[in-house]
Scaffold this motif. Structure first.
Motif, short mmCIF file in Angstrom:
data_model
loop_
_atom_site.label_atom_id
_atom_site.label_comp_id
_atom_site.label_asym_id
_atom_site.label_seq_id
_atom_site.Cartn_x
_atom_site.Cartn_y
_atom_site.Cartn_z
N PRO A 1 0.82 -1.21 0.00
CA PRO A 1 0.00 0.00 0.00
C PRO A 1 0.86 1.26 0.00
CG PRO A 1 0.05 -0.99 2.18
CD PRO A 1 0.80 -1.92 1.29
N ILE A 2 0.37 2.28 -0.67
CA ILE A 2 1.06 3.56 -0.80
C ILE A 2 0.07 4.66 -0.44
CG2 ILE A 2 2.27 5.13 -2.35
CD1 ILE A 2 3.76 2.49 -1.96
N ARG A 3 0.50 5.58 0.42
CA ARG A 3 -0.38 6.67 0.84
C ARG A 3 0.44 7.91 1.12
NH1 ARG A 3 -3.76 6.31 6.54
NH2 ARG A 3 -4.44 8.50 6.64
N VAL A 4 -0.05 9.05 0.67
CA VAL A 4 0.56 10.32 1.05
C VAL A 4 -0.15 10.81 2.30
CG1 VAL A 4 0.94 12.72 0.41
CG2 VAL A 4 1.27 10.92 -1.29
N PHE A 5 0.60 10.95 3.39
CA PHE A 5 0.04 11.35 4.67
C PHE A 5 0.02 12.87 4.81
CE2 PHE A 5 1.47 7.02 5.63
CZ PHE A 5 0.41 6.54 6.40
N ASP A 6 -1.01 13.36 5.45
CA ASP A 6 -1.07 14.77 5.82
C ASP A 6 0.10 15.08 6.76
OD1 ASP A 6 -1.98 17.35 6.05
OD2 ASP A 6 -3.42 16.89 7.64
N GLY A 7 0.84 16.12 6.44
CA GLY A 7 1.98 16.50 7.27
C GLY A 7 3.31 15.96 6.77
N LEU A 8 3.26 15.12 5.77
CA LEU A 8 4.50 14.59 5.20
C LEU A 8 4.54 14.96 3.73
CD1 LEU A 8 7.05 12.95 5.62
CD2 LEU A 8 5.76 10.87 5.08
N GLU A 9 5.32 15.95 3.41
CA GLU A 9 5.34 16.49 2.06
C GLU A 9 6.01 15.53 1.10
OE1 GLU A 9 6.84 20.51 -0.35
OE2 GLU A 9 7.04 20.34 1.84
N SER A 10 5.35 15.30 -0.01
CA SER A 10 5.92 14.47 -1.06
C SER A 10 6.90 15.29 -1.90
CB SER A 10 4.81 13.92 -1.95
OG SER A 10 5.34 13.38 -3.16
N PRO A 11 7.95 14.65 -2.43
CA PRO A 11 8.82 15.37 -3.35
C PRO A 11 8.16 15.64 -4.70
CG PRO A 11 9.47 13.07 -3.20
CD PRO A 11 8.42 13.28 -2.17
N VAL A 12 7.00 15.02 -4.90
CA VAL A 12 6.27 15.20 -6.15
C VAL A 12 5.15 16.21 -5.93
CG1 VAL A 12 4.84 14.05 -7.90
CG2 VAL A 12 6.82 12.87 -6.92
N ALA B 1 5.40 8.90 -2.33
CA ALA B 1 4.68 9.14 -1.08
C ALA B 1 5.55 9.79 -0.01
CB ALA B 1 4.11 7.83 -0.56
N GLY B 2 6.85 9.88 -0.23
CA GLY B 2 7.70 10.56 0.73
C GLY B 2 8.95 9.82 1.11
N GLY B 3 9.06 8.53 0.78
CA GLY B 3 10.28 7.80 1.08
C GLY B 3 10.02 6.33 1.35
N ILE B 4 10.99 5.48 1.02
CA ILE B 4 10.77 4.05 1.21
C ILE B 4 10.81 3.65 2.68
CG2 ILE B 4 11.61 3.46 -1.09
CD1 ILE B 4 14.22 2.54 0.18
N GLY B 5 11.26 4.54 3.55
CA GLY B 5 11.27 4.23 4.98
C GLY B 5 9.89 4.09 5.58
N ILE B 6 8.86 4.59 4.89
CA ILE B 6 7.51 4.51 5.43
C ILE B 6 6.71 3.36 4.82
CG2 ILE B 6 7.50 7.00 5.79
CD1 ILE B 6 5.52 7.24 3.47
N ALA B 7 7.28 2.66 3.86
CA ALA B 7 6.50 1.72 3.06
C ALA B 7 6.45 0.32 3.67
CB ALA B 7 7.08 1.63 1.65
N PRO B 8 5.24 -0.24 3.82
CA PRO B 8 5.08 -1.60 4.32
C PRO B 8 4.90 -2.59 3.18
CG PRO B 8 2.95 -0.57 4.30
CD PRO B 8 3.92 0.42 3.68
#
Length: 351
Positions: free
Chosen positions: A105-116, A254-261
């Motif tokens: 799953p991939i999600r852009v979270f509020d408060g975590l700015e995407s580079p895109v 979404a902001g980085g692979i460190g957040i990806a499950p």
């Protein structure tokens, strides 16, 4: 009280740091929902390979076959070729336990700015469904004439009707429960046998899922569109190679692979499924206590959901979202100064 027995493989590098964070969260949410976990920990890793010549013992799969799930931190270390660590641990588990769905799953979270620029919180929420046991990552092939000018390497891609159909059916069923839209990743204009076969099978299965709108995109164009218009996508199904590449690309969006499950699923539950964050062992930061635990914690939420604890899983996901939306606590990969422990403590407060 419901109890689950988990095979725990912290692995290498930051796996040793993010796994304890995830277990702390599991304990907290489990206590509230009447769920307990017992862990059998295994030292299967590149360190074991260097010490004993194998990533896991010969009877390793038998040792974990009876567990309810497998939780993996990361594998990989300098001095051990990546194909050795992968084929010595992850791929045998995935294939022997029929974990043919890799779910990311991939999600852009509020408060975590995407580079895109166009990847906006509330708009980007998609899932990559990757075929996980065949395709381009087959064992068929070899090398000849090593060291000579005519040296060659052959690697065969294997696509079976059964393998593609079951994966695509899973994707369509998932899309039906979400926004009702599926995209198939292909390259049938250039790869003349396997990908036209893939396209045919996707079209066949689409006829059985009329409630889902679908289309297909060539992988090169799809990569571009995932960056230019990521909010468009809902469920993306792809082969082993395409799904692997797309899920890392989408995680970066979404902001980085460190957040990806990620989850390696045996949907029939004949075997245990395996849960692992996407980020890998990150040897460059291992041992410094600054690894981002979000990927591992979100992965733990996926495991909760798979084990039948949907409400608990949603609470963990909500806590992740809360920390990112309502605090400035960030690990260094997200532009902050928080340690792994700091972030986990803050998340527990939200939980």
């Amino acid at each position: 009280m419901t109890s689950h027995r988990i095979a725990l493989i912290p692995g290498d590098g930051i796996g040793q740091e993010v796994v304890p964070a995830a277990l702390t969260v599991l304990e907290a949410v489990g206590n509230r929902h009447g769920v307990s976990f017992t862990y059998d920990e295994f030292d299967w890793s590149c360190r074991r390979y260097l010490d004993e010549g194998a990533m896991m013992p010969a009877d390793g799969l038998d040792q974990i076959r009876g567990h309810d799930a497998i939780f993996l931190g990361a594998v990989g270390a300098p001095g051990v070729p990546d194909h050795v660590s992968l084929w010595g641990l992850l791929i045998p588990i995935r294939r022997q336990f029929r974990q043919y769905v890799n779910l990311r799953p991939i999600r852009v979270f509020d408060g975590l700015e995407s580079p895109v620029r166009r990847a906006v919180a509330g708009e980007v929420d998609l899932v990559v469904v990757r075929e996980n046991v065949e395709g381009e990552y087959s064992e068929i092939g070899g090398r000849m004439n090593r060291g000579f000018p005519e040296e060659l390497a052959v690697q065969e891609a294997v696509f079976t009707r059964a393998g593609v159909t079951r994966l695509v059916d899973y994707g369509f069923s998932l899309a039906a429960r979400r926004r009702g839209y599926l995209t198939s990743a292909t390259k049938s204009n250039g790869i003349v046998h396997t990908l036209p076969f893939w396209d045919e099978l996707v079209a066949e299965r689409a006829a059985e899922h009329p409630e889902v709108r679908w289309d297909q995109e060539h992988i090169d164009a799809l990569c571009a569109k995932l960056v230019l218009d990521p909010g468009r996508f809902d469920v993306i199904v792809g082969s082993n190679l395409f799904g692997d590449i797309l899920s890392d690309l989408a995680a970066a969006v979404a902001g980085g692979i460190g957040i990806a499950p990620a989850a390696n699923l045996n949907p029939e539950r004949d075997f245990p499924s395996m849960f692992e964050p996407v980020h890998g062992s990150a040897p460059d930061i291992a041992g410094r206590g600054i690894a981002n635990p979000i990927g591992a914690i979100w992965t733990a939420a996926m495991m909760l959901d798979h084990l039948g604890h949907r409400e608990a899983a949603l609470e963990v996901e909500s806590a992740i979202a809360g920390v990112l939306a309502r605090t400035s606590v960030r690990t260094s990969d997200l532009g902050g100064t928080a340690s792994t422990t700091d972030f986990t403590k803050t998340l527990l407060e939200f939980l």
